[in-house]
Design a protein around this motif. Sequence first.
Motif, PDB file in Angstrom:
ATOM      1  N   GLU A 198     -32.228 -20.764   4.527  1.00 48.61           N
ATOM      2  CA  GLU A 198     -31.140 -21.007   3.573  1.00 48.61           C
ATOM      3  C   GLU A 198     -30.289 -22.135   4.134  1.00 48.61           C
ATOM      4  O   GLU A 198     -29.667 -21.985   5.180  1.00 48.61           O
ATOM      5  CB  GLU A 198     -30.300 -19.750   3.389  1.00 48.61           C
ATOM      6  CG  GLU A 198     -30.942 -18.729   2.488  1.00 48.61           C
ATOM      7  CD  GLU A 198     -29.970 -17.629   2.101  1.00 48.61           C
ATOM      8  OE1 GLU A 198     -28.776 -17.924   1.873  1.00 48.61           O
ATOM      9  OE2 GLU A 198     -30.419 -16.482   2.024  1.00 48.61           O
TER      10      GLU A 198
ATOM     11  N   LEU B  67     -37.441 -30.944   0.631  1.00 48.15           N
ATOM     12  CA  LEU B  67     -37.130 -29.603   0.115  1.00 48.15           C
ATOM     13  C   LEU B  67     -38.128 -28.569   0.638  1.00 48.15           C
ATOM     14  O   LEU B  67     -37.734 -27.484   1.075  1.00 48.15           O
ATOM     15  CB  LEU B  67     -37.152 -29.600  -1.417  1.00 48.15           C
ATOM     16  CG  LEU B  67     -35.905 -30.096  -2.118  1.00 48.15           C
ATOM     17  CD1 LEU B  67     -36.205 -30.411  -3.577  1.00 48.15           C
ATOM     18  CD2 LEU B  67     -34.790 -29.070  -2.001  1.00 48.15           C
ATOM     19  N   ASP B  68     -39.395 -28.912   0.611  1.00 45.80           N
ATOM     20  CA  ASP B  68     -40.441 -27.988   1.075  1.00 45.80           C
ATOM     21  C   ASP B  68     -40.309 -27.633   2.553  1.00 45.80           C
ATOM     22  O   ASP B  68     -40.721 -26.558   2.974  1.00 45.80           O
ATOM     23  CB  ASP B  68     -41.836 -28.578   0.817  1.00 45.80           C
ATOM     24  CG  ASP B  68     -42.231 -28.544  -0.652  1.00 45.80           C
ATOM     25  OD1 ASP B  68     -41.508 -27.923  -1.466  1.00 45.80           O
ATOM     26  OD2 ASP B  68     -43.267 -29.147  -0.990  1.00 45.80           O
TER      27      ASP B  68
ATOM     28  N   LYS C  93     -39.289 -34.121  -2.434  1.00 41.56           N
ATOM     29  CA  LYS C  93     -39.985 -32.837  -2.540  1.00 41.56           C
ATOM     30  C   LYS C  93     -40.456 -32.358  -1.163  1.00 41.56           C
ATOM     31  O   LYS C  93     -40.355 -31.175  -0.843  1.00 41.56           O
ATOM     32  CB  LYS C  93     -41.170 -32.964  -3.512  1.00 41.56           C
ATOM     33  CG  LYS C  93     -41.970 -31.700  -3.688  1.00 41.56           C
ATOM     34  CD  LYS C  93     -41.181 -30.607  -4.387  1.00 41.56           C
ATOM     35  CE  LYS C  93     -42.087 -29.423  -4.682  1.00 41.56           C
ATOM     36  NZ  LYS C  93     -41.409 -28.151  -4.585  1.00 41.56           N
TER      37      LYS C  93
ATOM     38  N   THR D  91     -38.101 -24.279   2.874  1.00 45.72           N
ATOM     39  CA  THR D  91     -38.268 -23.171   1.923  1.00 45.72           C
ATOM     40  C   THR D  91     -38.029 -21.810   2.577  1.00 45.72           C
ATOM     41  O   THR D  91     -37.685 -20.855   1.895  1.00 45.72           O
ATOM     42  CB  THR D  91     -39.675 -23.182   1.284  1.00 45.72           C
ATOM     43  OG1 THR D  91     -40.656 -23.173   2.327  1.00 45.72           O
ATOM     44  CG2 THR D  91     -39.868 -24.389   0.387  1.00 45.72           C
ATOM     45  N   GLU D  92     -38.194 -21.723   3.887  1.00 45.38           N
ATOM     46  CA  GLU D  92     -38.031 -20.447   4.595  1.00 45.38           C
ATOM     47  C   GLU D  92     -36.599 -20.234   5.099  1.00 45.38           C
ATOM     48  O   GLU D  92     -36.278 -19.166   5.602  1.00 45.38           O
ATOM     49  CB  GLU D  92     -38.997 -20.365   5.784  1.00 45.38           C
ATOM     50  CG  GLU D  92     -40.463 -20.472   5.387  1.00 45.38           C
ATOM     51  CD  GLU D  92     -40.915 -19.345   4.464  1.00 45.38           C
ATOM     52  OE1 GLU D  92     -40.552 -18.190   4.739  1.00 45.38           O
ATOM     53  OE2 GLU D  92     -41.604 -19.639   3.467  1.00 45.38           O
TER      54      GLU D  92
END
Length: 162
Positions: free
Chosen positions: A106, A99-100, A96, A103-104
């Motif tokens: 692609e 992934l975080d 997690k 987040t901004e």
Amino acid sequence: MKVIVVSDTHMPKKGKKFPNRFISELANADLIIHAGDWQTIEVYEELSRYGKVAGVYGNVDNQDIIVVTEEKKLIELEGFTIGVVHGHGEKKTTEKRALDAFTEEEVDCIIFGHSHIPLLRYFKKTLLFNPGSLTDKRKLPYFSFGILYIEKDIRAEHVFFQ
């Protein structure tokens, strides 16, 4: 394109030299990505003998590694964007946190380490890849590293060894 992916080498504490199985794959790699916890600059220098190295620092890395790497990195390869982060921190799982970290952006693939647990799965359309550890398998049966094959798409696999 063949990319060797490694993390959590913890050298020289957990290993004095690269395993032969790993060295055999380095010979024909286009790029080597290290997802942190190298421990010393000597690991970076040794990998550089085999080819181009990109990577991030982890939570146990010394200042010598921190000055030649970043906390998180974006790498463009053959039209794909790969995010690399170690994944350490507080709260949440390592996955997690990885992934975080992106987040901004692609990204097509996120490479991370820290847990020493090999992982290969998709989250939505993003490939998540933890190569495991080359030298510190903890309670797992095998040591591991990873290979990314980048052509028309990104394909990843783990290499497990004793």
